[in-house]
Design a protein around this motif. Structure first.
Motif, PDB file in Angstrom:
ATOM      1  N   TRP A  50       0.837  -1.201   0.000  1.00 46.03           N
ATOM      2  CA  TRP A  50       0.000   0.000   0.000  1.00 46.03           C
ATOM      3  C   TRP A  50       0.872   1.251   0.000  1.00 46.03           C
ATOM      4  O   TRP A  50       0.888   2.016   0.942  1.00 46.03           O
ATOM      5  N   PRO A  51       1.612   1.485  -1.102  1.00 44.89           N
ATOM      6  CA  PRO A  51       2.540   2.618  -1.134  1.00 44.89           C
ATOM      7  C   PRO A  51       1.838   3.979  -1.234  1.00 44.89           C
ATOM      8  O   PRO A  51       2.360   4.974  -0.762  1.00 44.89           O
ATOM      9  N   ASP A  52       0.673   4.015  -1.849  1.00 43.36           N
ATOM     10  CA  ASP A  52      -0.075   5.267  -2.000  1.00 43.36           C
ATOM     11  C   ASP A  52      -1.262   5.193  -1.048  1.00 43.36           C
ATOM     12  O   ASP A  52      -2.261   4.532  -1.339  1.00 43.36           O
ATOM     13  N   ILE A  53      -1.172   5.868   0.088  1.00 40.98           N
ATOM     14  CA  ILE A  53      -2.175   5.685   1.133  1.00 40.98           C
ATOM     15  C   ILE A  53      -3.447   6.512   0.915  1.00 40.98           C
ATOM     16  O   ILE A  53      -4.348   6.472   1.743  1.00 40.98           O
ATOM     17  N   ARG A  54      -3.529   7.207  -0.193  1.00 43.65           N
ATOM     18  CA  ARG A  54      -4.768   7.943  -0.460  1.00 43.65           C
ATOM     19  C   ARG A  54      -5.893   6.949  -0.748  1.00 43.65           C
ATOM     20  O   ARG A  54      -5.667   5.913  -1.372  1.00 43.65           O
ATOM     21  N   PRO A  55      -7.132   7.261  -0.334  1.00 46.95           N
ATOM     22  CA  PRO A  55      -8.253   6.376  -0.641  1.00 46.95           C
ATOM     23  C   PRO A  55      -8.425   6.211  -2.151  1.00 46.95           C
ATOM     24  O   PRO A  55      -8.120   7.115  -2.940  1.00 46.95           O
ATOM     25  N   LEU A  56      -8.927   5.055  -2.555  1.00 47.56           N
ATOM     26  CA  LEU A  56      -9.124   4.749  -3.972  1.00 47.56           C
ATOM     27  C   LEU A  56      -9.967   5.810  -4.673  1.00 47.56           C
ATOM     28  O   LEU A  56      -9.652   6.231  -5.784  1.00 47.56           O
ATOM     29  N   SER A  57     -11.042   6.262  -4.042  1.00 47.49           N
ATOM     30  CA  SER A  57     -11.914   7.260  -4.678  1.00 47.49           C
ATOM     31  C   SER A  57     -11.151   8.549  -4.977  1.00 47.49           C
ATOM     32  O   SER A  57     -11.346   9.156  -6.037  1.00 47.49           O
ATOM     33  N   LEU A  58     -10.271   8.967  -4.094  1.00 43.64           N
ATOM     34  CA  LEU A  58      -9.477  10.173  -4.329  1.00 43.64           C
ATOM     35  C   LEU A  58      -8.484   9.949  -5.464  1.00 43.64           C
ATOM     36  O   LEU A  58      -8.332  10.801  -6.341  1.00 43.64           O
ATOM     37  N   ARG A  59      -7.816   8.803  -5.472  1.00 43.61           N
ATOM     38  CA  ARG A  59      -6.871   8.514  -6.556  1.00 43.61           C
ATOM     39  C   ARG A  59      -7.580   8.525  -7.904  1.00 43.61           C
ATOM     40  O   ARG A  59      -7.057   9.074  -8.884  1.00 43.61           O
ATOM     41  N   ARG A  60      -8.766   7.941  -7.971  1.00 44.11           N
ATOM     42  CA  ARG A  60      -9.527   7.920  -9.225  1.00 44.11           C
ATOM     43  C   ARG A  60      -9.942   9.329  -9.637  1.00 44.11           C
ATOM     44  O   ARG A  60      -9.854   9.689 -10.811  1.00 44.11           O
ATOM     45  N   ARG A  61     -10.412  10.121  -8.673  1.00 46.68           N
ATOM     46  CA  ARG A  61     -10.837  11.486  -8.974  1.00 46.68           C
ATOM     47  C   ARG A  61      -9.667  12.314  -9.497  1.00 46.68           C
ATOM     48  O   ARG A  61      -9.791  13.038 -10.486  1.00 46.68           O
ATOM     49  N   LEU A  62      -8.510  12.201  -8.869  1.00 45.86           N
ATOM     50  CA  LEU A  62      -7.342  12.937  -9.316  1.00 45.86           C
ATOM     51  C   LEU A  62      -6.850  12.450 -10.678  1.00 45.86           C
ATOM     52  O   LEU A  62      -6.435  13.266 -11.509  1.00 45.86           O
ATOM     53  N   ALA A  63      -6.903  11.162 -10.912  1.00 47.01           N
ATOM     54  CA  ALA A  63      -6.490  10.622 -12.210  1.00 47.01           C
ATOM     55  C   ALA A  63      -7.409  11.120 -13.321  1.00 47.01           C
ATOM     56  O   ALA A  63      -6.944  11.474 -14.414  1.00 47.01           O
ATOM     57  N   ALA A  64      -8.716  11.164 -13.051  1.00 46.88           N
ATOM     58  CA  ALA A  64      -9.668  11.648 -14.054  1.00 46.88           C
ATOM     59  C   ALA A  64      -9.428  13.131 -14.332  1.00 46.88           C
ATOM     60  O   ALA A  64      -9.472  13.575 -15.475  1.00 46.88           O
ATOM     61  N   ARG A  65      -9.148  13.896 -13.299  1.00 43.31           N
ATOM     62  CA  ARG A  65      -8.902  15.325 -13.453  1.00 43.31           C
ATOM     63  C   ARG A  65      -7.625  15.561 -14.257  1.00 43.31           C
ATOM     64  O   ARG A  65      -7.577  16.458 -15.095  1.00 43.31           O
ATOM     65  N   ASP A  66      -6.625  14.736 -14.026  1.00 42.17           N
ATOM     66  CA  ASP A  66      -5.341  14.911 -14.720  1.00 42.17           C
ATOM     67  C   ASP A  66      -5.325  14.235 -16.083  1.00 42.17           C
ATOM     68  O   ASP A  66      -4.317  14.302 -16.777  1.00 42.17           O
ATOM     69  N   GLY A  67      -6.396  13.508 -16.415  1.00 40.24           N
ATOM     70  CA  GLY A  67      -6.458  12.850 -17.700  1.00 40.24           C
ATOM     71  C   GLY A  67      -5.602  11.614 -17.797  1.00 40.24           C
ATOM     72  O   GLY A  67      -5.258  11.134 -18.886  1.00 40.24           O
ATOM     73  N   ALA A  68      -5.219  11.064 -16.659  1.00 37.32           N
ATOM     74  CA  ALA A  68      -4.350   9.871 -16.658  1.00 37.32           C
ATOM     75  C   ALA A  68      -5.132   8.626 -16.961  1.00 37.32           C
ATOM     76  O   ALA A  68      -6.278   8.491 -16.768  1.00 37.32           O
TER      77      ALA A  68
END
Length: 68
Positions: A50-68
């Motif tokens: 678990w290297p990225d401790i941000r919740p899954l929903s936040l990671r998805r939201r940030l990825a969508a915002r960044d276009g990743a």
């Protein structure tokens, strides 16, 4: 073998990890990830998986915002 002092790693639907006593069922919404051991062993396992401790929903939201 006694489970006193033994832990299991549990994970929730946000992919957050926690240590839970091995002889106690996890709370609602948490499932064992299959790893158990001493507190130190379990903590090391969590650090590894678990290297990225941000919740899954936040990671998805940030990825969508960044276009990743």
């Amino acid at each position: 073998m006694s489970t006193a002092g033994r832990y299991q790693v549990v994970v929730n639907d946000e992919e957050q990890h926690a240590l839970w006593p091995a002889d106690t069922p996890p709370p609602a919404g948490w499932l064992p990830d299959g790893f158990s051991g001493t507190e130190e062993e379990c903590a090391a396992h969590v650090d590894e998986v678990w290297p990225d401790i941000r919740p899954l929903s936040l990671r998805r939201r940030l990825a969508a915002r960044d276009g990743a």
